[in-house]
Design a protein around this motif. Structure first.
Motif, PDB file in Angstrom:
ATOM      1  N   PRO A 106     -11.045 -24.990  10.058  1.00  0.00           N
ATOM      2  CA  PRO A 106     -11.529 -23.645   9.703  1.00  0.00           C
ATOM      3  C   PRO A 106     -12.926 -23.710   9.076  1.00  0.00           C
ATOM      4  N   GLY A 107     -13.781 -22.802   9.525  1.00  0.00           N
ATOM      5  CA  GLY A 107     -15.138 -22.764   8.994  1.00  0.00           C
ATOM      6  C   GLY A 107     -16.083 -23.780   9.605  1.00  0.00           C
ATOM      7  N   GLN A 108     -15.621 -24.553  10.611  1.00  0.00           N
ATOM      8  CA  GLN A 108     -16.454 -25.556  11.269  1.00  0.00           C
ATOM      9  C   GLN A 108     -16.630 -25.187  12.738  1.00  0.00           C
ATOM     10  N   LEU A 109     -17.614 -25.811  13.355  1.00  0.00           N
ATOM     11  CA  LEU A 109     -17.897 -25.566  14.766  1.00  0.00           C
ATOM     12  C   LEU A 109     -17.977 -26.877  15.528  1.00  0.00           C
ATOM     13  N   ASN A 176     -15.037 -15.689  17.710  1.00  0.00           N
ATOM     14  CA  ASN A 176     -14.681 -16.612  16.642  1.00  0.00           C
ATOM     15  C   ASN A 176     -15.857 -17.514  16.254  1.00  0.00           C
ATOM     16  N   ARG A 177     -16.637 -17.932  17.221  1.00  0.00           N
ATOM     17  CA  ARG A 177     -17.827 -18.725  16.891  1.00  0.00           C
ATOM     18  C   ARG A 177     -18.855 -17.871  16.139  1.00  0.00           C
ATOM     19  N   GLU A 179     -18.219 -15.383  14.187  1.00  0.00           N
ATOM     20  CA  GLU A 179     -17.719 -15.198  12.825  1.00  0.00           C
ATOM     21  C   GLU A 179     -18.074 -16.386  11.938  1.00  0.00           C
ATOM     22  N   THR A 180     -17.909 -17.589  12.474  1.00  0.00           N
ATOM     23  CA  THR A 180     -18.254 -18.791  11.718  1.00  0.00           C
ATOM     24  C   THR A 180     -19.758 -18.874  11.480  1.00  0.00           C
ATOM     25  N   SER A 183     -20.770 -16.720   8.650  1.00  0.00           N
ATOM     26  CA  SER A 183     -20.396 -17.275   7.340  1.00  0.00           C
ATOM     27  C   SER A 183     -21.394 -18.338   6.877  1.00  0.00           C
TER      28      SER A 183
END
Length: 285
Positions: A106-109, A176-177, A179-180, A183
């Motif tokens: 979570p929070g990573q790509l 989803n990308r 959204e990250t 952040s």
């Protein structure tokens, strides 16, 4: 471009003439009962006949009836039967993109999978071409598209639903990308580290720059910095340790030399930008 086509009102209005938007209300009759039912072991003859007018099943190395398989492409085209285990499943490539998201922390790509993404886009183009061709064929045969339930209708339905499936997978992947990426602006700042930029494609980099510009414009207009003090502080000053050589920095009405491993007592608002960039950390005794 395919996503733009799928979301366009023209395609939506044309496709929904024949197929509703809600997949759960698809106006197809339930699938027929299977023609071949497994024979109980206690009633099975030595060599079971699987289907009328078909050759007998292999004798000793099979424990059940042999069923023929139909590939998805042949169903979509209304084609004949074909055996083999290489049947292609539509939207499988698109599901790979979502599996990558699920496997990521979570929070990573991970690196943008442009190869699979482009393959799904090309598949969408093929679905659209097949869908349009089948509909034109029904029109040329003077068939009522809304009531006819022949092989062309079901073939067009498969291509239509496959388009919707790919569309949902692609949009979920991008959303989803995005959204990250949004952040990162709050956690890291307006400048992303090189290792993160390598994972973004051109459009995502442009999206991050536009998002940062919008936040900067709002901060300037409202005269309030939204990027600091994400959690209300207990003390306006904090003790920090410098992790990298930053050099001489002007902070308010004085300047400070920020050298590696040096400790400083700074205002939280001044230190927050360096902490978010990984150049210093809060020092807790």
């Amino acid at each position: 471009m395919i996503l733009t086509l799928l979301c366009s009102p023209a395609y939506q209005s044309e496709s929904t003439k024949f197929f509703p938007r809600d997949d759960t209300k698809f106006p197809f009759p339930p699938p027929p009962a299977p023609l071949v039912r497994p024979i109980p072991l206690d009633k099975r003859p030595p060599r079971a006949i699987c289907r009328p007018c078909r050759s007998q099943a292999p004798s000793s190395d099979r424990s059940g009836p042999v069923l023929e398989r139909r590939s998805v492409e042949q169903v979509a085209r209304g084609g004949g039967r074909a055996g083999g285990r290489g049947s292609r499943m539509y939207a499988r490539r698109a599901s790979q993109l979502l599996k990558e998201l699920d496997a990521c922390e979570p929070g990573q790509l991970v690196v943008f999978n442009s190869d699979v993404f482009d393959q799904v886009i090309r598949e969408c183009g093929e679905h659209n071409a097949q869908f349009q061709a089948l509909i034109r064929k029904m029109v040329e045969q003077n068939l009522d598209i809304e009531t006819t339930r022949n092989e062309d209708h079901y073939g067009a339905a498969i291509h239509h639903l496959s388009l919707l499936r790919n569309k949902r997978c692609l949009m979920a992947y991008m959303y989803n990308r995005a959204e990250t990426i949004r952040s990162f602006r709050w956690k890291i700042g307006p400048v992303l580290p090189h290792e993160i930029q390598e994972k973004l494609n051109f459009s995502e980099k442009e999206y991050f720059r536009s998002h940062s510009t919008a936040i900067k414009s709002y901060i300037s207009e409202m005269d309030i910095d939204l990027t600091v003090d994400m959690v209300p502080p207990k003390d306006p000053y904090i003790q920090v340790r410098v992790l990298e050589d930053i050099g001489e920095v002007s902070l308010g009405d004085h300047s400070v030399s920020l050298t590696k491993n040096s400790l400083h007592f700074l205002r939280r608002t001044d230190a927050e930008q360096f902490i978010s960039q990984g150049l210093m950390e809060e020092f807790l005794e």
